[in-house]
Motif scaffolding. Structure first.
Motif, PDB file in Angstrom:
ATOM      1  N   LYS A 101      -8.102   6.372   7.668  1.00  0.00           N
ATOM      2  CA  LYS A 101      -7.788   7.716   7.700  1.00  0.00           C
ATOM      3  C   LYS A 101      -6.465   7.902   8.810  1.00  0.00           C
ATOM      4  O   LYS A 101      -5.573   8.737   8.621  1.00  0.00           O
ATOM      5  N   LEU A 102      -6.572   7.059   9.851  1.00  0.00           N
ATOM      6  CA  LEU A 102      -5.249   7.019  10.703  1.00  0.00           C
ATOM      7  C   LEU A 102      -4.001   6.583   9.882  1.00  0.00           C
ATOM      8  O   LEU A 102      -2.942   7.166  10.219  1.00  0.00           O
ATOM      9  N   ALA A 103      -4.165   5.586   9.018  1.00  0.00           N
ATOM     10  CA  ALA A 103      -2.864   5.015   8.360  1.00  0.00           C
ATOM     11  C   ALA A 103      -2.494   5.878   7.196  1.00  0.00           C
ATOM     12  O   ALA A 103      -1.285   6.090   7.076  1.00  0.00           O
ATOM     13  N   VAL A 104      -3.234   6.552   6.607  1.00  0.00           N
ATOM     14  CA  VAL A 104      -2.958   7.106   5.515  1.00  0.00           C
ATOM     15  C   VAL A 104      -2.300   8.699   5.591  1.00  0.00           C
ATOM     16  O   VAL A 104      -1.709   9.081   4.739  1.00  0.00           O
ATOM     17  N   ALA A 105      -2.244   8.992   6.791  1.00  0.00           N
ATOM     18  CA  ALA A 105      -1.681  10.060   7.320  1.00  0.00           C
ATOM     19  C   ALA A 105      -0.217  10.108   6.952  1.00  0.00           C
ATOM     20  O   ALA A 105       0.525  11.066   6.889  1.00  0.00           O
ATOM     21  N   THR A 106       0.327   9.050   7.387  1.00  0.00           N
ATOM     22  CA  THR A 106       1.883   8.768   7.503  1.00  0.00           C
ATOM     23  C   THR A 106       2.218   7.504   6.274  1.00  0.00           C
ATOM     24  O   THR A 106       3.533   7.509   6.202  1.00  0.00           O
ATOM     25  N   ILE A 107       1.207   6.708   5.908  1.00  0.00           N
ATOM     26  CA  ILE A 107       1.547   5.602   4.904  1.00  0.00           C
ATOM     27  C   ILE A 107       0.882   5.958   3.706  1.00  0.00           C
ATOM     28  O   ILE A 107      -0.287   5.982   3.429  1.00  0.00           O
ATOM     29  N   PRO A 108       1.718   5.960   2.597  1.00  0.00           N
ATOM     30  CA  PRO A 108       1.121   6.355   1.125  1.00  0.00           C
ATOM     31  C   PRO A 108       0.064   5.426   0.766  1.00  0.00           C
ATOM     32  O   PRO A 108       0.108   4.235   0.966  1.00  0.00           O
ATOM     33  N   PRO A 109      -0.815   5.747   0.031  1.00  0.00           N
ATOM     34  CA  PRO A 109      -1.761   4.829  -0.173  1.00  0.00           C
ATOM     35  C   PRO A 109      -1.567   3.534  -0.828  1.00  0.00           C
ATOM     36  O   PRO A 109      -2.097   2.584  -0.548  1.00  0.00           O
ATOM     37  N   PHE A 110      -0.718   3.517  -1.767  1.00  0.00           N
ATOM     38  CA  PHE A 110      -0.183   2.272  -2.565  1.00  0.00           C
ATOM     39  C   PHE A 110       0.261   1.449  -1.581  1.00  0.00           C
ATOM     40  O   PHE A 110       0.185   0.251  -1.537  1.00  0.00           O
ATOM     41  N   THR A 111       1.315   2.105  -0.936  1.00  0.00           N
ATOM     42  CA  THR A 111       2.099   1.061   0.153  1.00  0.00           C
ATOM     43  C   THR A 111       1.123   0.688   0.995  1.00  0.00           C
ATOM     44  O   THR A 111       1.182  -0.519   1.422  1.00  0.00           O
ATOM     45  N   MET A 112       0.037   1.352   1.739  1.00  0.00           N
ATOM     46  CA  MET A 112      -0.862   0.533   2.680  1.00  0.00           C
ATOM     47  C   MET A 112      -1.545  -0.260   2.123  1.00  0.00           C
ATOM     48  O   MET A 112      -1.744  -1.262   2.726  1.00  0.00           O
ATOM     49  N   VAL A 113      -1.956  -0.158   0.705  1.00  0.00           N
ATOM     50  CA  VAL A 113      -3.063  -1.095   0.264  1.00  0.00           C
ATOM     51  C   VAL A 113      -2.242  -2.349   0.110  1.00  0.00           C
ATOM     52  O   VAL A 113      -2.551  -3.525   0.248  1.00  0.00           O
ATOM     53  N   ALA A 114      -1.014  -2.311  -0.375  1.00  0.00           N
ATOM     54  CA  ALA A 114      -0.170  -3.412  -0.667  1.00  0.00           C
ATOM     55  C   ALA A 114       0.064  -4.191   0.682  1.00  0.00           C
ATOM     56  O   ALA A 114      -0.045  -5.656   0.628  1.00  0.00           O
ATOM     57  N   ALA A 115       0.389  -3.531   1.644  1.00  0.00           N
ATOM     58  CA  ALA A 115       0.584  -4.349   3.192  1.00  0.00           C
ATOM     59  C   ALA A 115      -0.584  -4.672   3.235  1.00  0.00           C
ATOM     60  O   ALA A 115      -0.505  -6.011   3.854  1.00  0.00           O
ATOM     61  N   ARG A 116      -1.740  -4.262   3.129  1.00  0.00           N
ATOM     62  CA  ARG A 116      -2.905  -4.601   3.946  1.00  0.00           C
ATOM     63  C   ARG A 116      -3.362  -5.960   3.075  1.00  0.00           C
ATOM     64  O   ARG A 116      -3.921  -7.029   3.932  1.00  0.00           O
ATOM     65  N   VAL A 117      -3.421  -5.925   1.752  1.00  0.00           N
ATOM     66  CA  VAL A 117      -3.707  -7.222   0.857  1.00  0.00           C
ATOM     67  C   VAL A 117      -2.830  -8.388   1.106  1.00  0.00           C
ATOM     68  O   VAL A 117      -3.380  -9.379   1.104  1.00  0.00           O
ATOM     69  N   THR A 118      -1.499  -7.917   1.369  1.00  0.00           N
ATOM     70  CA  THR A 118      -0.649  -9.119   1.610  1.00  0.00           C
ATOM     71  C   THR A 118      -0.905  -9.596   2.968  1.00  0.00           C
ATOM     72  O   THR A 118      -0.927 -11.048   2.841  1.00  0.00           O
ATOM     73  N   ILE A 119      -0.987  -9.080   4.029  1.00  0.00           N
ATOM     74  CA  ILE A 119      -1.390  -9.477   5.267  1.00  0.00           C
ATOM     75  C   ILE A 119      -2.613 -10.384   5.295  1.00  0.00           C
ATOM     76  O   ILE A 119      -2.776 -11.474   5.828  1.00  0.00           O
ATOM     77  N   ALA A 120      -3.622 -10.015   4.434  1.00  0.00           N
ATOM     78  CA  ALA A 120      -4.962 -10.493   4.212  1.00  0.00           C
ATOM     79  C   ALA A 120      -4.814 -11.879   3.466  1.00  0.00           C
ATOM     80  O   ALA A 120      -5.212 -13.000   3.918  1.00  0.00           O
ATOM     81  N   ALA A 121      -4.132 -11.761   2.484  1.00  0.00           N
ATOM     82  CA  ALA A 121      -3.733 -13.127   1.707  1.00  0.00           C
ATOM     83  C   ALA A 121      -3.037 -14.125   2.465  1.00  0.00           C
ATOM     84  O   ALA A 121      -3.396 -15.222   2.225  1.00  0.00           O
TER      85      ALA A 121
END
Length: 321
Positions: free
Chosen positions: A39-59
């Protein structure tokens, strides 16, 4: 075995169980907090971009962990094809659905709606016949309670307003729950791989899927610089709520088993509601609260193990070892 040895073994078992239950609570807190962080992140980071960054960091982190443990990623094309499906079901699709959904609904509501995977698993078992013999009346009642809770949480006006964003967002979060129900069923084919390798491979495939999707749909290089709070939330999502959570999750699968680990779904929902209220100041209607209670009751009924039958020793018979 001597009495002292039995006492020592019982203490060791109790200690190990306490550790695993503690890890289950920690995992539930981590995944429950992910809804607030999204909720905090998606206010300014679009959902596809946020998920892409999230899974890349985790990978990247999971690959480092696997390498440090001496594991190599698989090389077979068929294994990687299966890992792509796993990455889609486990991360890419549900993360995106939840992130988009939380643009329109509260994080606590999203957390409770996302506590329904056990009910989807049961429904799949009924439709496919897999494990149908283990389905009792209590679990069927649990599914009914959960479905009633979902309907009550979404509200009576959900059908009339199906074209608006909120009902569609709720359906998106429920779609993520379906993905989470399908993912472990598909993931059974990776039993021959170390858990950390499966996690690293699936997350890498999710990153490969999401990076070009985000680039094509949202062109993140053209976005305004997000605030520090959103960036911190995104990093926490990748490091803690995805990479670290996966390591704990696969450990619990081995120690508590799938049923015990799945029981954390309603704990996660409780944490999501509590954190959303405490940090984001979210308010929920009484119908939503009542619906959430029904959902949690349904999930408990579906996931709680049946009581083992008591074995009575006939009078005069020697005790069983």
């Amino acid at each position: 075995m001597s009495t002292q040895a039995q006492h020592t073994q019982a203490q060791h078992t109790t200690t190990n169980l306490a550790i695993e239950v503690g890890l289950l609570l920690l995992l539930s807190l981590i995944w429950g907090s992910s809804f607030t962080l999204i909720k905090l992140a998606v206010a300014t980071i679009p959902p596809f971009t946020m998920v892409a960054a999230r899974v890349t960091i985790a990978a990247m982190l999971l690959i480092l962990i696997a390498t440090a443990q001496g594991h190599a990623l698989p090389r077979g094309q068929s294994v990687w094809a299966a890992l792509f499906v796993q990455g889609l079901l486990q991360s890419a699709l549900p993360f995106t659905l939840i992130s988009w959904g939380e643009m329109h609904i509260a994080s606590g509501l999203a957390g409770v709606l996302n506590a329904t995977p056990p009910m989807f698993v049961l429904a799949i078992a009924v439709m496919t016949g897999r494990g149908r013999q283990t389905i009792g009346g209590r679990k069927i009642v649990g599914v009914a309670l959960g479905l009633a809770g979902v309907a009550l949480t979404m509200g009576i006006d959900a059908l009339s307003g199906i074209g608006t964003a909120a009902p569609l967002a709720q359906m998106a979060v429920l779609g993520a729950s379906l993905c989470y129900a399908l993912a472990p069923i598909w993931g059974q084919r990776f039993s021959g791989l170390p858990a950390i390798v499966t996690a690293a491979g699936a997350m890498s495939c999710a990153a490969v899927l999401m990076l070009p999707t985000a680039a094509a749909l949202e062109q993140p290089w053209r976005l305004a610089q997000p605030p520090a709070q959103a960036i911190a939330a995104l990093i926490a999502l990748g490091v803690v709520c995805t990479a670290l959570a996966m390591v704990i999750y696969f450990r619990l699968i081995r120690t508590l088993g799938p049923l015990g680990t799945t029981s954390g779904s309603y704990l996660r929902a409780g944490f999501a509601v509590a954190l959303g209220t405490a940090i984001l100041g979210e308010r929920l209607s009484w119908s939503s609260v009542a619906g959430m209670a029904l959902i949690l009751a349904g999930v408990v009924a579906v996931t709680a193990p049946a009581r083992a039958p008591t074995i009575r020793t006939p009078a005069g018979a020697p005790p069983r070892n």
